[in-house]
Design an enzyme around this catalytic site. Structure first.
Site, PDB file in Angstrom:
ATOM      1  N   GLU A  48       0.820  -1.208   0.000  1.00  0.00           N
ATOM      2  CA  GLU A  48       0.000   0.000   0.000  1.00  0.00           C
ATOM      3  C   GLU A  48       0.856   1.260   0.000  1.00  0.00           C
ATOM      4  O   GLU A  48       0.522   2.240  -0.661  1.00  0.00           O
ATOM      5  CB  GLU A  48      -0.947  -0.005   1.204  1.00  0.00           C
ATOM      6  CG  GLU A  48      -2.085  -1.005   1.092  1.00  0.00           C
ATOM      7  CD  GLU A  48      -3.028  -0.719  -0.070  1.00  0.00           C
ATOM      8  OE1 GLU A  48      -3.100   0.448  -0.508  1.00  0.00           O
ATOM      9  OE2 GLU A  48      -3.679  -1.654  -0.547  1.00  0.00           O
ATOM     10  N   CYS A 201     -14.211  -0.702 -14.920  1.00  0.00           N
ATOM     11  CA  CYS A 201     -14.721   0.670 -14.820  1.00  0.00           C
ATOM     12  C   CYS A 201     -13.553   1.645 -14.925  1.00  0.00           C
ATOM     13  O   CYS A 201     -13.272   2.435 -14.026  1.00  0.00           O
ATOM     14  CB  CYS A 201     -15.462   0.844 -13.493  1.00  0.00           C
ATOM     15  SG  CYS A 201     -16.505   2.326 -13.405  1.00  0.00           S
ATOM     16  N   CYS A 211     -19.488  -5.389 -17.243  1.00  0.00           N
ATOM     17  CA  CYS A 211     -19.469  -4.972 -15.841  1.00  0.00           C
ATOM     18  C   CYS A 211     -20.578  -5.691 -15.063  1.00  0.00           C
ATOM     19  O   CYS A 211     -21.749  -5.684 -15.486  1.00  0.00           O
ATOM     20  CB  CYS A 211     -19.657  -3.464 -15.723  1.00  0.00           C
ATOM     21  SG  CYS A 211     -19.675  -2.883 -14.012  1.00  0.00           S
ATOM     22  N   CYS A 217     -26.071   0.492 -12.381  1.00  0.00           N
ATOM     23  CA  CYS A 217     -25.269   1.705 -12.523  1.00  0.00           C
ATOM     24  C   CYS A 217     -26.122   2.836 -13.099  1.00  0.00           C
ATOM     25  O   CYS A 217     -26.594   2.765 -14.239  1.00  0.00           O
ATOM     26  CB  CYS A 217     -24.073   1.427 -13.432  1.00  0.00           C
ATOM     27  SG  CYS A 217     -22.991   2.853 -13.644  1.00  0.00           S
TER      28      CYS A 217
END
Length: 351
Positions: A48, A201, A211, A217
């Site tokens: 990270e 996306c 998707c 959506c």
């Protein structure tokens, strides 16, 4: 209480993730996780920190080198600063590397080598901000924290057809993302929504036809998905200028300095040089037969472009100033330099 839309979204997204999760060297995939394997918090934290402001493709090799050389937080905490900074060279944002060492040492000295498992405790560690704390808590410890990176912002903005521009819309996006975050499998969910943003996306030409969220959506229904998320226009980056001075002795040694801990490239080795400004001084660090090299070095930082003029000279052995760092030809490694300094070296080497 979460509504049916949010619960169904989670179920469908996790089912998609179970089939399509990206393989990454720091990730425990959904199949392994369901069989009882758990992520190593050290590897989650390291990935990270490395992934801030860059991409998975750029980080992968760095991560593998780091974990091969320092497989545990204890081994990283014990590593010499210059070795870690050298391995970091090229990833940029060098304050992250300094904080990486500080954090590893705090974890070893104050937490017996174990990362805290809560968002608030993680926030107390050097170099860990709200996003990183949420990501570690969710992915490493399965805490239901709201992880909001650029991929998640894009998915949420499109899912709810939010047209308010970033960065002002961040609180609204976080509120929506928090409502979607499940109590069950929150670590897998955090990685699933990031994978969705990274692979389906996408910023340009989202693959809405494949998707798993396309029927839910709102921006896809409205035909506005390609325009989202909106962003407040950025101001043009200014250009700064500077001079660097490269010295080699007759026996092949190179003369360098260590930059101050604070500021850009803090703590890194580099060539002596001027300040970076609109009109920098071209005063050399010591008297010598300096010559300016043809060409220039161009580099872009987060907030400005930089153009450097490179000067070169040579000295006999034993004539180098004592307040600088002299590395013999066997100890000097161009790969230990930050990218902008390596560009200057390449210009000098190819003169």
């Amino acid at each position: 209480m979460r509504d049916t839309h949010e619960i169904d979204f989670n179920d469908e997204l996790l089912a998609w993730y179970d089939r399509n999760a990206r393989e990454m060297p720091w990730r425990i995939g959904p199949a392994d996780r369901s069989s009882g394997m758990r992520p190593d918090p050290y590897r989650v934290w390291l990935s990270e920190v490395m992934l801030q402001q860059t991409t998975v493709a750029a980080v992968r090799d760095y991560f593998l080198r780091f974990t091969s050389r320092w497989p545990t937080v204890e081994s990283l905490a014990a590593a010499p600063d210059e070795q870690v900074m050298g391995e970091w060279a090229g990833l940029g944002y060098y304050a992250r590397a300094r904080n990486l060492l500080k954090c590893a040492r705090v974890v070893v000295e104050s937490h017996d080598g174990c990362f805290p498992d809560s968002h608030d405790e993680l926030l107390n560690l050097p170099g860990i901000g709200p996003y990183t704390a949420a990501a570690i808590a969710a992915i490493a410890f399965d805490r239901p924290e709201t992880v909001l990176d650029g991929n998640v912002e894009r998915v949420v903005a499109r899912l709810y057809d939010i047209h308010d521009p970033l960065p002002g819309s961040k609180p609204q996006l976080k509120q929506r993302a928090a409502a979607l975050t499940p109590a069950v499998r929150p670590g897998d969910y955090a990685q699933a929504v990031m994978d969705l943003g990274a692979t389906v996306c996408t910023p340009r030409s989202p693959a809405c036809g494949i998707c798993p969220m396309r029927t839910r959506c709102r921006s896809q229904a409205a035909g506005t998905q390609a325009d989202l998320p909106r962003k407040t226009p950025k101001k043009p980056k200014p250009t700064r200028y500077g001079h660097v001075y490269i010295t080699q002795t007759a026996d092949g040694a190179m003369l360098l300095e260590r930059r101050p801990d604070k500021g850009l490239l803090g703590g890194m080795l580099g060539w002596p040089g001027s300040e970076w400004s609109d009109a920098p001084s071209d005063t050399a660090p010591f008297a010598s037969d300096w010559r300016v090299l043809p060409g220039e070095v161009r580099h872009t930082f987060t907030h400005f472009h930089l153009i450097l003029q490179v000067w070169a000279t040579s000295l006999p052995p034993g004539a180098a100033p004592e307040d600088m760092i002299l590395l013999d030809k066997h100890a000097f490694r161009p790969s230990d330099l930050p990218t902008v300094m390596r560009k200057a070296f390449d210009l000098w080497r190819n003169q």
